[in-house]
Design a protein around this motif. Structure first.
Motif, short mmCIF file in Angstrom:
data_model
loop_
_atom_site.label_atom_id
_atom_site.label_comp_id
_atom_site.label_asym_id
_atom_site.label_seq_id
_atom_site.Cartn_x
_atom_site.Cartn_y
_atom_site.Cartn_z
N ILE A 1 -76.36 -2.91 -11.30
CA ILE A 1 -75.63 -1.77 -11.91
C ILE A 1 -74.15 -2.10 -11.96
O ILE A 1 -73.57 -2.62 -11.01
CB ILE A 1 -75.84 -0.48 -11.09
N ARG A 2 -73.54 -1.82 -13.10
CA ARG A 2 -72.08 -1.91 -13.22
C ARG A 2 -71.62 -0.71 -14.02
O ARG A 2 -71.85 -0.63 -15.22
CB ARG A 2 -71.66 -3.20 -13.91
N LYS A 3 -70.99 0.23 -13.37
CA LYS A 3 -70.59 1.49 -13.99
C LYS A 3 -69.08 1.46 -14.28
O LYS A 3 -68.26 1.81 -13.42
CB LYS A 3 -70.94 2.66 -13.09
N GLU B 1 -76.72 -4.17 -7.23
CA GLU B 1 -78.13 -3.98 -7.56
C GLU B 1 -78.38 -3.87 -9.07
O GLU B 1 -79.12 -3.01 -9.54
CB GLU B 1 -78.66 -2.72 -6.86
N TYR C 1 -76.66 9.94 -6.83
CA TYR C 1 -77.55 8.81 -6.61
C TYR C 1 -78.63 9.21 -5.59
O TYR C 1 -78.32 9.77 -4.54
CB TYR C 1 -76.77 7.59 -6.10
#
Length: 546
Positions: free
Chosen positions: A66-68, A64, A84
């Protein structure tokens, strides 16, 4: 209801019920992820749609937009999930390494953190679920009560057929591969591939196509070779490569007809008649009369993989491992279904199951096997052979475990002719060895007459020993060679007369004769006086012809 729809609904209900941890053991990550993705965004299935995130140790949490990267550390990933605040499903890939696997100690910090977030997942305003997706099932005791295991079966017939159709269509457009399959042959090819992953099946179909530039029913062999790799990795089952066909089995026409009528019964076309796949047969009788031989020939007749289960390998010294070994063997046989599971001399493996000398291990393994035979739904045809049927527990013999119990008696005159024909044709291929000897009706009749009471294995030895006579003198074989060696063999009908009489008495009311009625009638009429009267007076097995 379509199986895939049922599977989706089941998993969706777990998500809706706020099950915090779901564990899916499978090698097929992409298929499993596709299933979860379909559920996550299907409002009819899950009502509250959810964002889908994946986690790998190499990437951290991704999805979605997001890349953490900072969540590559598992505890950091769990902290992100805990904080979250939107509806979401988090798929943690290969997380089993933190649960203690292959000699590694469990990561106590990770396990403690998982236990800490259980209540927050259940009570979160917006629903959140964690899915563990791993090829290996490994659960720490600390989390056993919180994790729900969901079986993810291998691809269905429909999925495999769709894959094959897509590959056929692509190759038809290129024109480089010749497709020579009708609908029934295509179905058999797809059935043969069941038990492989989609990736393995794709490789097998591709290999079959490039092997000779064609795709035909003959390529079932290529599929079976791929399945052989699965068997070799178990260490309990043995993949038997059998090139035998029923023409190489002399006699036993009643049993052959029964088997022939059940060929293809695992195909979709059989379901139109409301037919279940056959469960299996128990073949008992006089040692050396071809029980093991016909077990191997079934594989060639039906073009199904033949797996040999060694009961001795199931039992081991580690407590609890015997039960696990049996479960593993059954799961493997079902994974490559349709298949044939062959258990040779089954009475030796399950003899003494009522004893308590092993703390009940034998009884538990035997019970698990019986339950599976009674309730199995996959097309695994069990072929069990037994020399001493009286040593088997009675519960194994009741209806529902085996479709039929066949009795293999001493070969009749006509059967001895066929057995001689098979072995002579097999070995007399060199003209210089064959010389003037003819495999004629007259010679076969004489050979059958002089070997009354001989079992199939003894007849084979007559042929081999006769050829040794010719080999020793460096000449072509003669009829007198076989006549000479046959007089030197004392058959089992003489050395084990009492045991054979007992077997026949048991089989006369409990088993079906593998030899047809007309052959047995001829046997009784033509019996000569060189055998003990007790042996020749009865022919075991109920008089049922198929």
């Amino acid at each position: 209801m379509n199986y895939l729809v049922k599977q989706k609904r089941f998993v969706a209900n777990l998500f809706k019920a706020r099950f915090p941890f779901i564990y899916i053991p499978t090698w097929e990550e992409q298929r499993a992820l596709a299933l979860i993705n379909d559920i996550a965004y299907d409002q009819q299935l899950i009502k509250t749609t959810r964002k889908l995130f994946t986690w790998k140790i190499t990437e951290g949490i991704v999805g979605e937009g997001i890349r953490k990267d900072d969540t590559k550390v598992p505890v950091k990933a769990l902290e992100f999930i805990e904080k979250y605040d939107e509806p979401a499903i988090f798929v943690l890939q290969d997380f089993h390494v933190y649960f203690g696997d292959q000699g590694r100690l469990p990561d106590l910090l990770v396990i403690r953190k998982l236990r800490d977030i259980v209540m927050s997942l259940k009570q979160s305003v917006n629903p959140k679920n964690i899915v563990f997706l791993s090829p290996i099932l490994k659960l720490p005791q600390d989390l056993e009560k919180d994790i729900t295991i969901v079986d993810f079966p291998l691809p269905t017939f429909t999925e495999m057929k769709q894959l094959l159709d897509e590959m056929i269509e692509v190759n038809r457009q290129t024109g480089r591969i010749e497709i020579n399959l009708n609908e029934e042959e295509k179905e058999k090819l797809v059935k043969a591939s069941l038990g492989l992953t989609l990736s393995e099946a794709e490789n097998a179909f591709a290999r079959a196509m490039v092997d000779d530039g064609k795709l035909s029913i003959k390529d079932v062999e290529v599929i079976l070779q791929e399945k052989e790799q699965i068997i070799k990795k178990t260490g309990i089952l043995e993949f038997i490569s059998s090139n035998l066909n029923m023409d190489e089995v002399g006699g036993l026409e009643n049993l052959k007809r029964w088997l022939k009528k059940r060929d293809k019964s695992w195909l979709e076309s059989a379901q139109q008649y409301g037919l279940p796949a056959p469960k299996g047969v128990l073949i008992t009788g006089v040692p050396g009369c071809g029980k093991s031989l016909i077990s191997k020939a079934i594989s060639g007749m039906w073009q199904l993989p033949l797996l040999r289960l060694d009961i001795g390998k199931v039992f081991s010294g580690i407590v609890g491992s015997s039960e696990e070994n049996m479960r593993k063997a059954i799961q493997t046989a079902e994974a490559i279904a349709p298949s044939i599971l062959w258990i040779d001399e089954i009475e030796k493996g399950f003899n003494g199951t009522s004893s308590s000398g092993d703390s009940g291990t034998s009884s538990r393994v035997f019970g698990h096997f019986l339950t599976w035979m009674q309730e199995k739904e996959k097309s695994v045809f069990v072929v069990a052979t037994a020399n001493n049927i009286s040593a088997l527990p009675p519960e194994m013999l009741r209806k529902g475990r085996f479709d039929e119990i066949f009795f293999v008696d001493l070969p009749t005159h006509r059967e001895r002719i066929e057995i001689f024909r098979v072995h002579l044709k097999k070995r007399l291929n060199n003209p210089s060895v064959k010389g003037n000897f003819e495999i004629s009706t007259e010679n076969l009749e004489k050979l059958a007459d002089m070997t009354e009471g001989f079992v199939g294995a003894e007849i084979e030895q007559v042929v081999i020993n006769g050829l040794f006579e010719a080999f020793y003198e460096e000449r072509s074989v003669q009829f007198s060679d076989f006549e000479k060696v046959s007089k030197l063999i004392v058959p089992l009908a003489v050395t084990q007369a009492e045991q054979i009489k007992e077997i026949r008495e048991w089989a006369s009311v409990r088993a079906v004769a593998a030899t047809p009625r007309e052959d047995r009638a001829e046997y009784c009429e033509s019996n000569s006086s060189n055998m003990d009267m007790d042996i020749k007076s009865t022919r075991g097995g109920r008089a049922i012809d198929f």
